[in-house]
Design an enzyme around this catalytic site. Sequence first.
Site, PDB file in Angstrom:
ATOM      1  N   VAL A 138       0.848  -1.197   0.000  1.00 43.63           N
ATOM      2  CA  VAL A 138       0.000   0.000   0.000  1.00 43.63           C
ATOM      3  C   VAL A 138       0.880   1.242   0.000  1.00 43.63           C
ATOM      4  CG1 VAL A 138      -0.323   0.064   2.523  1.00 43.63           C
ATOM      5  CG2 VAL A 138      -2.011   1.119   1.054  1.00 43.63           C
ATOM      6  N   GLY A 139       1.998   1.193   0.731  1.00 47.78           N
ATOM      7  CA  GLY A 139       2.910   2.332   0.797  1.00 47.78           C
ATOM      8  C   GLY A 139       3.647   2.471  -0.530  1.00 47.78           C
ATOM      9  N   GLY A 156       3.453  -6.538   8.863  1.00 48.59           N
ATOM     10  CA  GLY A 156       2.094  -6.003   9.054  1.00 48.59           C
ATOM     11  C   GLY A 156       1.035  -6.690   8.210  1.00 48.59           C
ATOM     12  N   SER A 157       1.293  -6.865   6.929  1.00 50.10           N
ATOM     13  CA  SER A 157       0.260  -7.437   6.042  1.00 50.10           C
ATOM     14  C   SER A 157       0.507  -8.915   5.769  1.00 50.10           C
ATOM     15  CB  SER A 157       0.240  -6.665   4.719  1.00 50.10           C
ATOM     16  OG  SER A 157       1.467  -6.824   4.028  1.00 50.10           O
ATOM     17  N   ARG A 193      -5.157  15.470   8.943  1.00 53.22           N
ATOM     18  CA  ARG A 193      -5.251  16.808   8.324  1.00 53.22           C
ATOM     19  C   ARG A 193      -6.569  17.470   8.662  1.00 53.22           C
ATOM     20  NH1 ARG A 193      -2.293  15.588   3.120  1.00 53.22           N
ATOM     21  NH2 ARG A 193      -0.180  15.913   3.859  1.00 53.22           N
ATOM     22  N   GLY A 220      -6.460   7.346   8.235  1.00 51.06           N
ATOM     23  CA  GLY A 220      -6.927   6.770   6.974  1.00 51.06           C
ATOM     24  C   GLY A 220      -7.498   5.381   7.248  1.00 51.06           C
ATOM     25  N   HIS A 241       8.779  -6.229   9.871  1.00 47.13           N
ATOM     26  CA  HIS A 241       7.872  -5.667   8.858  1.00 47.13           C
ATOM     27  C   HIS A 241       6.907  -6.733   8.303  1.00 47.13           C
ATOM     28  CE1 HIS A 241       7.509  -2.186   5.751  1.00 47.13           C
ATOM     29  NE2 HIS A 241       6.338  -2.757   5.972  1.00 47.13           N
ATOM     30  N   ASP A 300       7.111  -2.498  14.045  1.00 43.97           N
ATOM     31  CA  ASP A 300       7.101  -3.480  12.959  1.00 43.97           C
ATOM     32  C   ASP A 300       7.902  -2.950  11.773  1.00 43.97           C
ATOM     33  OD1 ASP A 300       6.276  -5.866  11.596  1.00 43.97           O
ATOM     34  OD2 ASP A 300       4.856  -4.650  10.446  1.00 43.97           O
ATOM     35  N   ARG A 353       5.863   3.440   8.795  1.00 42.53           N
ATOM     36  CA  ARG A 353       7.175   3.447   8.168  1.00 42.53           C
ATOM     37  C   ARG A 353       8.197   3.862   9.218  1.00 42.53           C
ATOM     38  NH1 ARG A 353       5.392   0.697   4.919  1.00 42.53           N
ATOM     39  NH2 ARG A 353       5.292   0.893   2.654  1.00 42.53           N
TER      40      ARG A 353
HETATM   41  O1  LIG Z   1       4.312  -1.821   4.527  1.00 48.45           O
HETATM   42  C1  LIG Z   1       3.610  -2.440   3.799  1.00 48.45           C
HETATM   43  C2  LIG Z   1       2.909  -1.859   2.699  1.00 48.45           C
HETATM   44  O2  LIG Z   1       3.103  -0.673   2.405  1.00 48.45           O
HETATM   45  O3  LIG Z   1       2.142  -2.583   2.045  1.00 48.45           O
END
Ligand SMILES: O=CC(=O)O
Length: 366
Positions: A124-125, A334-335, A225, A203, A332, A308, A284
Site C-alpha cells: 500500500v505504501g 504487518g500485512s 489533516r 486513513g 515488517h 514493525d 514506516r
Molecule cells: O508496509 C507495507 C505496505 O506498504 O504494504
Amino acid sequence: MRHHSLLFQSSCILFNKGKTLKNVKRSCFPSNYLLYCQKTADGPKVLVTRKLIEPALQEIKKAFPNVHLDVWPEETTPIPRTVLQEKVSSGVDGIICMLTDKINGDLLKQSPQNKLKVVSTMSVGFNHIDIEACRNHNIKVGNTPDVLTETTADLVLGLTLATSRRFREAIRSVEEGTWGSWSPYWLCGVDVHHAKVGIVGFGRIGQAVARRFLGFDCTILYNSRSEKEEGRKMGASFVDLDTLLRESDIVIPQCLLSEETRNMFNMDAFRKMKPTAIFINASRGEVVDQEALYQALKEGIIRAAGLDVCVPEPLPPSHPLLSLPNCIVLPHIGSASVSTREKMSYMCVQNLIAGLQGQSLPFQVL
Ligand SMILES: O=CC(=O)O
C-alpha cells in the site's frame, strides 16, 4: 507458439510454458541472476522483482500470451540494483515491484524511449517510488490498498498487547530458564483495556486500528489533516498533535511517510508523551527519529515501544534498540497473512495488466 531459452551467465535453463519454479531444483539457479523467463515474439516485457505465486503470474500470461516475463526468483532477497537497472535499460514495458525496490528518476531515465508504462507495487505504501519522476515519464503507478487494512490492524493490536504486557521479556524468561516461581509483581505490564489510544493519521488503517481498540473499551483520540466523519461516527475525538501526545497511553502513527511526517516522532514528541506511554509503529520507520526513540526508552521518557518497521530494514542484530528489554521489533510483517499476501499479488497483477493495456489502473496512485 515458440518459446526460447535464455542463457544466464554460465547456466542455461529452458522453461517451457507453464513450468513453475517449484518444479526446478534451486541448486540449478545461478544465485545472482534472473531466471524465470519466457520469451516469445512481440509481447510486452514485464519485470517482476520478486517471486510471486504462480496463479497470479498466470493472469499476466492469460492477458498477454506473448508476454516476456522476467521474474526475480528469490523470495527473500531483493533484486540487486544493478540487475534492476539493467532490466529497465533493456526496455521493459511494466514492472511489478516491492517496497524494497527504489524506483527513482535515475532508474526511470534508463528506460529507452520511455518504454516503461506502468509501475505496480505490491504494497500500500509507495514512498519507495518517486511519484513526480513517474509523472514526468508518463508512467502509471498502482498500489494495493484496502486488502491489507484489517490484517495490518490486527498486527498493530497484537504488537500493542505484546509490548504493553512484556511478551518479549516473558518469552525470554521461559526460553532461558529464568522463569522462577509465580510472583506477585513479576513481569507486570500495563493494561490495554480502557486505555486512551492516540492515532496519528486516520486513513483506512488508522480507522481499522481504532475499531479494534474500541473492542477493548479504549478511548480514541486521533490527529489527521482534517476531522473525519468516520471518526465522529465511532466516537473518536479529533485533537491536535500535542494534545494527542500529552494525553494518550498508547501512541500509534498510522500516517504516510512524507517530508511532513519524516522524523515526526523525535525527542520533542517523546518528551511530550506520558512516561508511561507505549509507542507502536507499523507504518514506516522513517516517521521516527530512532536515536531519539532509543534514548527515550533507555531513560524512561516513555515506557516501551513496539516496532514493525524501522531504519534500516533489516535492523542489524547488534542495533542498540534490540538491547532494550522494553522494545519489541518485528520484521515488517504487518500485512503478512497468507490470504492478504495472495490478494495483494493478484491486485498488483491487475494493476500491471490494466497499465499495459493503456487503461487506468484499478488501484492507481498516479
Ligand atoms: O508496509 C507495507 C505496505 O506498504 O504494504
